[in-house]
Design an enzyme around this catalytic site. Structure first.
Site, PDB file in Angstrom:
ATOM      1  N   HIS A  80     -21.052  30.471  -1.515  1.00 33.79           N
ATOM      2  CA  HIS A  80     -20.098  30.425  -2.623  1.00 33.79           C
ATOM      3  C   HIS A  80     -19.157  31.628  -2.618  1.00 33.79           C
ATOM      4  O   HIS A  80     -18.374  31.826  -3.547  1.00 33.79           O
ATOM      5  CB  HIS A  80     -20.877  30.374  -3.944  1.00 33.79           C
ATOM      6  CG  HIS A  80     -20.077  29.918  -5.112  1.00 33.79           C
ATOM      7  ND1 HIS A  80     -19.895  30.691  -6.237  1.00 33.79           N
ATOM      8  CD2 HIS A  80     -19.390  28.762  -5.346  1.00 33.79           C
ATOM      9  CE1 HIS A  80     -19.148  30.044  -7.104  1.00 33.79           C
ATOM     10  NE2 HIS A  80     -18.825  28.874  -6.596  1.00 33.79           N
ATOM     11  N   LYS A  82     -16.089  34.314  -1.724  1.00 39.98           N
ATOM     12  CA  LYS A  82     -14.659  34.268  -1.457  1.00 39.98           C
ATOM     13  C   LYS A  82     -14.250  35.636  -0.900  1.00 39.98           C
ATOM     14  O   LYS A  82     -14.170  36.623  -1.648  1.00 39.98           O
ATOM     15  CB  LYS A  82     -13.849  33.983  -2.725  1.00 39.98           C
ATOM     16  CG  LYS A  82     -13.976  32.549  -3.247  1.00 39.98           C
ATOM     17  CD  LYS A  82     -15.135  32.344  -4.151  1.00 39.98           C
ATOM     18  CE  LYS A  82     -15.135  30.945  -4.757  1.00 39.98           C
ATOM     19  NZ  LYS A  82     -16.402  30.614  -5.410  1.00 39.98           N
ATOM     20  N   ASP A  87      -7.188  43.065   8.850  1.00 33.72           N
ATOM     21  CA  ASP A  87      -7.139  44.242   9.727  1.00 33.72           C
ATOM     22  C   ASP A  87      -8.219  45.273   9.412  1.00 33.72           C
ATOM     23  O   ASP A  87      -8.018  46.478   9.654  1.00 33.72           O
ATOM     24  CB  ASP A  87      -5.762  44.914   9.651  1.00 33.72           C
ATOM     25  CG  ASP A  87      -4.659  44.037  10.240  1.00 33.72           C
ATOM     26  OD1 ASP A  87      -4.980  43.181  11.080  1.00 33.72           O
ATOM     27  OD2 ASP A  87      -3.489  44.220   9.861  1.00 33.72           O
ATOM     28  N   HIS A 258     -11.601  29.717 -14.460  1.00 36.07           N
ATOM     29  CA  HIS A 258     -12.544  29.824 -13.346  1.00 36.07           C
ATOM     30  C   HIS A 258     -12.852  31.275 -12.984  1.00 36.07           C
ATOM     31  O   HIS A 258     -13.660  31.540 -12.092  1.00 36.07           O
ATOM     32  CB  HIS A 258     -11.972  29.072 -12.127  1.00 36.07           C
ATOM     33  CG  HIS A 258     -12.963  28.758 -11.073  1.00 36.07           C
ATOM     34  ND1 HIS A 258     -12.876  29.275  -9.799  1.00 36.07           N
ATOM     35  CD2 HIS A 258     -14.084  27.981 -11.085  1.00 36.07           C
ATOM     36  CE1 HIS A 258     -13.887  28.825  -9.071  1.00 36.07           C
ATOM     37  NE2 HIS A 258     -14.634  28.035  -9.828  1.00 36.07           N
ATOM     38  N   LYS A 260     -14.543  34.811 -12.985  1.00 35.07           N
ATOM     39  CA  LYS A 260     -15.918  35.249 -13.269  1.00 35.07           C
ATOM     40  C   LYS A 260     -15.922  36.772 -13.384  1.00 35.07           C
ATOM     41  O   LYS A 260     -15.673  37.475 -12.402  1.00 35.07           O
ATOM     42  CB  LYS A 260     -16.878  34.799 -12.162  1.00 35.07           C
ATOM     43  CG  LYS A 260     -16.813  33.288 -11.861  1.00 35.07           C
ATOM     44  CD  LYS A 260     -16.191  33.084 -10.518  1.00 35.07           C
ATOM     45  CE  LYS A 260     -16.057  31.663 -10.044  1.00 35.07           C
ATOM     46  NZ  LYS A 260     -16.849  30.610 -10.440  1.00 35.07           N
ATOM     47  N   ASP A 265     -18.276  48.039 -21.953  1.00 35.43           N
ATOM     48  CA  ASP A 265     -17.763  49.213 -22.660  1.00 35.43           C
ATOM     49  C   ASP A 265     -16.440  49.742 -22.103  1.00 35.43           C
ATOM     50  O   ASP A 265     -16.127  50.926 -22.258  1.00 35.43           O
ATOM     51  CB  ASP A 265     -18.805  50.340 -22.636  1.00 35.43           C
ATOM     52  CG  ASP A 265     -20.065  49.982 -23.407  1.00 35.43           C
ATOM     53  OD1 ASP A 265     -19.980  49.095 -24.268  1.00 35.43           O
ATOM     54  OD2 ASP A 265     -21.116  50.577 -23.139  1.00 35.43           O
TER      55      ASP A 265
END
Length: 340
Positions: A80, A82, A87, A258, A260, A265
């Site tokens: 899952h 991403k 480089d 979508h 997350k 604080d």
């Protein structure tokens, strides 16, 4: 160029990225693409894999699902993450798959998917490349041993304290859970969570309720409409207990939120691919950036504020008067929450 995604969708800007990657390979850039077998199943059935390979781009299918091998391989464990490495110096990570939100799942009736990515430079970028290289070595049958990544000596060092945090079933299975639980327990003033899929266990629910009970301003931002009807009903089954403890719940109506993130604080944040549910916390291979920096959190707060401006706060009194059939549906969906 190293790309690792759960979904590579067909059409729109995702195709433009594919064309750009082919052009990069033709001018001599080393390109590797690692995609989850289930999430990118349509892409693997298209002409893109063959076009990539003809152009010199290496393509690997992560965690392939094969009929007749379910007894030897768990189909519910998914890649899952991403990650986009450029480089060995620049990394992009966050919640966005390789999709065009203008065309992706537009038949689901939830509007455009709303995501966020962060650009990373400096030594921490090497940690993301290390995770990519590990995943690549595991899923590529041609690799017989793993080679560690040596950081470039001339990488600029910034003044932000940050770390890459990869999680998944090959690690201690509760390490991500413990990090999330510790973050909630550490909050003293404010705790804000954005997640498209909300399905925590009793421990995390109790931690959120306890935080609100000790005076922490706890805000949960979820999409008003969800591409999974079962997840939507299950998520709402937690509302009453949370709001009775003082947790604020905002439902985003500007599309399918979508992004997350978890911010504590205004001084620390967890940002990446992790949903606030059992699948992300215990089953999926996930990636997060943990940042201990107030200016970064201030920037994230501006993004959160833009989400709140497009959200409706759930009113506890009105919620308690919702139809009985809704309560029954929520409770029924709740029974399936550990499996979602």
């Amino acid at each position: 160029l190293y790309l690792e995604f759960y979904i590579w969708a067909l059409g729109g800007d995702a195709d433009r990225v594919g064309e750009a990657l082919i052009a990069a390979a033709k001018r001599g850039v080393k390109c590797k693409v690692l995609l989850d077998s289930l999430g990118s199943k349509d892409w693997f059935k298209s002409t893109w894999p063959a076009r990539f390979r003809r152009s010199g781009i290496q393509v690997t299918e992560a965690l392939p699902i094969q009929i007749g091998r379910f007894q030897f391989r768990r189909a519910d464990l998914r890649l899952h993450r991403k990650i986009f490495v450029i480089d060995s110096r620049i990394v992009w990570t966050g919640s966005m798959n390789m999709v065009d939100p203008r065309t992706f799942k537009q038949d689901s009736g939830v509007g455009e998917w709303v995501d966020a990515m962060v650009r990373i430079e400096g030594p921490v970028a090497t940690q993301f490349e290390l995770t990519f290289s590990f995943d690549w070595s595991v899923d590529n049958p041609k690799i017989t041993h793993f080679k560690d990544i040596v950081p470039k000596e001339d990488l600029a060092v910034g003044n932000v304290l940050a770390q890459e945090f990869s999680s998944g079933p090959v690690y201690r299975d509760d390490v991500l859970y413990q990090v999330m639980l510790s973050a909630i327990m550490d909050a003293r003033e404010e705790l804000t969570i954005t997640t498209p899929y909300f399905g925590p266990d009793d421990g995390l629910i109790q931690a959120l309720m306890a935080a609100a009970g000790r005076g922490v301003k706890v805000t949960l931002i979820v999409p008003k409409l969800n591409d999974s009807t079962l997840v939507a009903w299950s998520s709402r089954s937690y509302y009453s207990d949370l709001m009775s403890s003082g947790v604020n719940i905002a439902e985003f109506h500007g599309g399918l939120l979508h992004t997350k993130s978890l911010m504590i604080d205004g001084r620390a944040a967890i940002f990446g691919s992790v949903n606030f549910d059992q699948r992300s916390l215990r089953l999926n291979f996930e990636i997060s950036l943990i940042v201990y920096n107030e200016p970064f959190c201030a920037t994230l707060q501006k993004l959160i504020n833009s989400y709140l401006a497009q959200s409706d706060l759930v009113d506890p009194k009105r919620w308690s008067k919702r139809a009985r059939w809704r309560v029954l549906l929520e409770n029924a969906a709740h029974l399936a929450s550990p499996l979602l």
